[in-house]
Design an enzyme around this catalytic site. Structure first.
Site, PDB file in Angstrom:
ATOM      1  N   SER A 126     -33.121 -30.042   0.740  1.00 30.66           N
ATOM      2  CA  SER A 126     -32.327 -31.263   0.891  1.00 30.66           C
ATOM      3  C   SER A 126     -33.006 -32.386   0.113  1.00 30.66           C
ATOM      4  O   SER A 126     -34.230 -32.369  -0.064  1.00 30.66           O
ATOM      5  CB  SER A 126     -32.278 -31.626   2.370  1.00 30.66           C
ATOM      6  OG  SER A 126     -32.079 -33.006   2.540  1.00 30.66           O
ATOM      7  N   SER A 127     -32.213 -33.374  -0.310  1.00 30.32           N
ATOM      8  CA  SER A 127     -32.795 -34.474  -1.087  1.00 30.32           C
ATOM      9  C   SER A 127     -33.733 -35.336  -0.247  1.00 30.32           C
ATOM     10  O   SER A 127     -34.511 -36.116  -0.800  1.00 30.32           O
ATOM     11  CB  SER A 127     -31.686 -35.334  -1.683  1.00 30.32           C
ATOM     12  OG  SER A 127     -30.863 -35.834  -0.659  1.00 30.32           O
ATOM     13  N   CYS A 128     -33.695 -35.203   1.086  1.00 28.90           N
ATOM     14  CA  CYS A 128     -34.576 -36.041   1.917  1.00 28.90           C
ATOM     15  C   CYS A 128     -36.032 -35.589   1.861  1.00 28.90           C
ATOM     16  O   CYS A 128     -36.899 -36.232   2.446  1.00 28.90           O
ATOM     17  CB  CYS A 128     -34.084 -36.102   3.357  1.00 28.90           C
ATOM     18  SG  CYS A 128     -34.238 -34.539   4.196  1.00 28.90           S
ATOM     19  N   TYR A 155     -37.133 -33.134   9.614  1.00 30.96           N
ATOM     20  CA  TYR A 155     -36.331 -32.194   8.818  1.00 30.96           C
ATOM     21  C   TYR A 155     -36.946 -32.026   7.429  1.00 30.96           C
ATOM     22  O   TYR A 155     -37.085 -30.903   6.923  1.00 30.96           O
ATOM     23  CB  TYR A 155     -34.900 -32.735   8.718  1.00 30.96           C
ATOM     24  CG  TYR A 155     -33.950 -31.887   7.925  1.00 30.96           C
ATOM     25  CD1 TYR A 155     -33.514 -30.665   8.420  1.00 30.96           C
ATOM     26  CD2 TYR A 155     -33.473 -32.308   6.688  1.00 30.96           C
ATOM     27  CE1 TYR A 155     -32.625 -29.882   7.696  1.00 30.96           C
ATOM     28  CE2 TYR A 155     -32.584 -31.541   5.956  1.00 30.96           C
ATOM     29  CZ  TYR A 155     -32.165 -30.330   6.465  1.00 30.96           C
ATOM     30  OH  TYR A 155     -31.281 -29.555   5.752  1.00 30.96           O
ATOM     31  N   LYS A 159     -38.443 -28.651   5.571  1.00 38.56           N
ATOM     32  CA  LYS A 159     -37.909 -28.173   4.287  1.00 38.56           C
ATOM     33  C   LYS A 159     -39.011 -28.097   3.220  1.00 38.56           C
ATOM     34  O   LYS A 159     -39.007 -27.188   2.377  1.00 38.56           O
ATOM     35  CB  LYS A 159     -36.766 -29.072   3.818  1.00 38.56           C
ATOM     36  CG  LYS A 159     -35.494 -28.886   4.633  1.00 38.56           C
ATOM     37  CD  LYS A 159     -34.887 -27.521   4.369  1.00 38.56           C
ATOM     38  CE  LYS A 159     -33.644 -27.244   5.180  1.00 38.56           C
ATOM     39  NZ  LYS A 159     -33.137 -25.877   4.994  1.00 38.56           N
ATOM     40  N   HIS A 198     -23.055 -36.430   9.400  1.00 40.86           N
ATOM     41  CA  HIS A 198     -23.385 -37.303   8.279  1.00 40.86           C
ATOM     42  C   HIS A 198     -22.259 -38.317   8.086  1.00 40.86           C
ATOM     43  O   HIS A 198     -21.203 -38.227   8.715  1.00 40.86           O
ATOM     44  CB  HIS A 198     -23.605 -36.490   7.007  1.00 40.86           C
ATOM     45  CG  HIS A 198     -24.923 -35.780   6.993  1.00 40.86           C
ATOM     46  ND1 HIS A 198     -25.049 -34.454   7.286  1.00 40.86           N
ATOM     47  CD2 HIS A 198     -26.180 -36.232   6.758  1.00 40.86           C
ATOM     48  CE1 HIS A 198     -26.324 -34.110   7.227  1.00 40.86           C
ATOM     49  NE2 HIS A 198     -27.032 -35.165   6.908  1.00 40.86           N
TER      50      HIS A 198
HETATM   51  P1  GDP Z   1     -28.802 -39.998   5.381  1.00 41.83           P
HETATM   52  O1  GDP Z   1     -28.211 -39.856   4.000  1.00 41.83           O
HETATM   53  O2  GDP Z   1     -29.883 -39.016   5.670  1.00 41.83           O
HETATM   54  O3  GDP Z   1     -29.228 -41.425   5.649  1.00 41.83           O
HETATM   55  O4  GDP Z   1     -27.686 -39.599   6.456  1.00 41.83           O
HETATM   56  P2  GDP Z   1     -26.217 -40.116   6.893  1.00 41.83           P
HETATM   57  O5  GDP Z   1     -25.182 -39.442   6.078  1.00 41.83           O
HETATM   58  O6  GDP Z   1     -26.146 -39.900   8.364  1.00 41.83           O
HETATM   59  O7  GDP Z   1     -26.164 -41.671   6.643  1.00 41.83           O
HETATM   60  C1  GDP Z   1     -26.015 -42.238   5.364  1.00 41.83           C
HETATM   61  C2  GDP Z   1     -25.772 -43.732   5.458  1.00 41.83           C
HETATM   62  O8  GDP Z   1     -24.466 -43.980   5.983  1.00 41.83           O
HETATM   63  C3  GDP Z   1     -26.747 -44.499   6.374  1.00 41.83           C
HETATM   64  O9  GDP Z   1     -27.045 -45.741   5.746  1.00 41.83           O
HETATM   65  C4  GDP Z   1     -25.909 -44.728   7.623  1.00 41.83           C
HETATM   66  O10 GDP Z   1     -26.328 -45.853   8.386  1.00 41.83           O
HETATM   67  C5  GDP Z   1     -24.530 -44.970   7.005  1.00 41.83           C
HETATM   68  N1  GDP Z   1     -23.397 -44.819   7.929  1.00 41.83           N
HETATM   69  C6  GDP Z   1     -22.381 -45.709   8.071  1.00 41.83           C
HETATM   70  N2  GDP Z   1     -21.541 -45.330   9.030  1.00 41.83           N
HETATM   71  C7  GDP Z   1     -21.995 -44.135   9.485  1.00 41.83           C
HETATM   72  C8  GDP Z   1     -21.522 -43.234  10.477  1.00 41.83           C
HETATM   73  O11 GDP Z   1     -20.500 -43.446  11.157  1.00 41.83           O
HETATM   74  N3  GDP Z   1     -22.240 -42.097  10.657  1.00 41.83           N
HETATM   75  C9  GDP Z   1     -23.370 -41.811   9.922  1.00 41.83           C
HETATM   76  N4  GDP Z   1     -24.026 -40.661  10.129  1.00 41.83           N
HETATM   77  N5  GDP Z   1     -23.854 -42.676   8.991  1.00 41.83           N
HETATM   78  C10 GDP Z   1     -23.175 -43.815   8.780  1.00 41.83           C
END
Ligand code: GDP
Length: 331
Positions: A126-128, A155, A159, A198
């Site tokens: 994963s990119s994280c 996580y 990975k 996500h």
């Molecule tokens: P990340 O890429 O590991 O940070 O994982 P996420 O896909 O969960 O979140 C990506 C970004 O989207 C973060 O800045 C979150 O705060 C934002 N975000 C905005 N609304 C939402 C939501 O309803 N769910 C999630 N998971 N993220 C959200």
């Protein structure tokens, strides 16, 4: 509209070990977003010897069961897409499970794949795994050059251990194990649960439910400013099959889309796709996570593979899938 780069069309380029249609191919994690897309892609390519096992049939966290499974099936190829995954909130809330389950799954599959003499294995990361403040776009050599983003550290560490084990099997035992690092993914069979998913599936659900309920506004977590890159999972699956044929280095390789979008603009795009006309409310008590996460996929692109599903088309088709499978009875 979708381009499918034939895995056979690449023969004669950098091919080390082309996947044969008769190969026994084990896809670990076939019910998930990534594993199910890899199975679809293999079926489309005419592979008929695909082996899958559901969670109730094979517990990948149990070494003995995984060993017995490899003895019984002797796969030629393995796509290791099984993992405990989740969005920013789930990662933050369950670091023990994210660390422990992922370490167990990948250790068991890699160890028993080696013992049973698997011809080639592709491990998905994963990119994280990259440092929070890695120079953008993030190249493969950024790995382990700085501190990780805290919200998904557990996580990421699991990975990183996995891709280092892949490298070790490669260098110590000359096993053709490889690692691909996908950017943020989306598509059919994603997790649409509002707390653990996500951002992309979460926003599809939120906007859909707001439209259905006639609500005026939708809550978007964070400031909306973070930048993310999104790749449709069908493109990832295509890249995985491509890499199985064309990549044999021990070092990881990035799989990205090549472009990024702010969370605010992603939310606007999803709202437009769903047909929600209300306002967005940014809840800054929720974390932003890493500010920017654009992968440098130039190594993969230079090998001749490119993504083909645009974000607009991918969101539209994922919404249509979710309407049939996730939001049914709620439209
Ligand atoms: P990340 O890429 O590991 O940070 O994982 P996420 O896909 O969960 O979140 C990506 C970004 O989207 C973060 O800045 C979150 O705060 C934002 N975000 C905005 N609304 C939402 C939501 O309803 N769910 C999630 N998971 N993220 C959200």
């Amino acid at each position: 509209m979708r381009k499918r780069s034939s895995i056979f069309a690449m023969a004669g380029t950098t091919c080390q070990s082309v996947v044969n249609k008769s190969d026994v191919i084990y896809v670990a994690g076939h019910r998930g977003l990534v594993g199910s897309a890899i199975v679809r892609r293999l079926e489309l390519g005419g592979f008929s010897n695909i082996v899958v096992r559901g969670r109730s049939e094979l517990d990948l966290t149990d070494s003995g069961s995984v060993g017995a499974f490899f003895d019984e099936t002797s796969p030629d190829r393995v796509f290791l897409a099984a993992a405990r995954v989740g969005g920013i909130a789930a990662n933050d809330a369950y670091p023990v499970e994210f660390l422990l389950e992922n370490l167990k799954i990948q250790n068991n599959v890699l160890e028993h794949a080696h013992r049973s003499g698997v011809g080639k294995l592709l491990f998905l990361g994963s990119s994280c795994i990259y440092p929070r403040m890695a120079p953008q776009p993030i190249a493969e050599n950024s790995l382990l050059t700085g501190p990780l983003e805290k919200t998904n550290q557990a996580y990421a560490i699991a990975k990183i251990a996995g891709l280092k084990l892949v490298e070790a099997y490669h260098t110590q035992y000359s096993r053709e194990f490889i690692s691909a690092m996908p950017t943020n993914l989306y598509g059919p069979h994603d997790n649409f649960d509002l707390e653990t998913s996500h951002v992309l599936p979460a926003l599809l659900r939120k906007f859909h439910e707001a439209k259905t309920a006639g609500a005026d506004s939708v809550e978007v977590w964070g400031t909306g400013k973070p930048l993310r890159e999104f790749l449709h999972v069908d493109d990832l699956a295509d890249a995985c099959v491509f890499l199985m044929d064309n990549y044999s280095e021990p070092e990881l390789i990035n799989v990205g889309y090549g472009d990024e979008i702010s969370i605010g603009n992603l939310a606007r795009l999803i709202a437009a796709t769903v047909g929600f006309g209300g306002t967005l409310e940014f809840n800054t008590s929720r974390p932003d996570g890493t500010p920017r996460k654009l992968m440098d996929s130039s190594r993969l692109f230079a090998m001749g593979w490119k993504p083909s599903v645009t974000l607009e088309d991918g969101i539209a088709s994922t919404y249509s899938w979710a309407l049939d499978h996730e939001f049914a009875g709620n439209s």
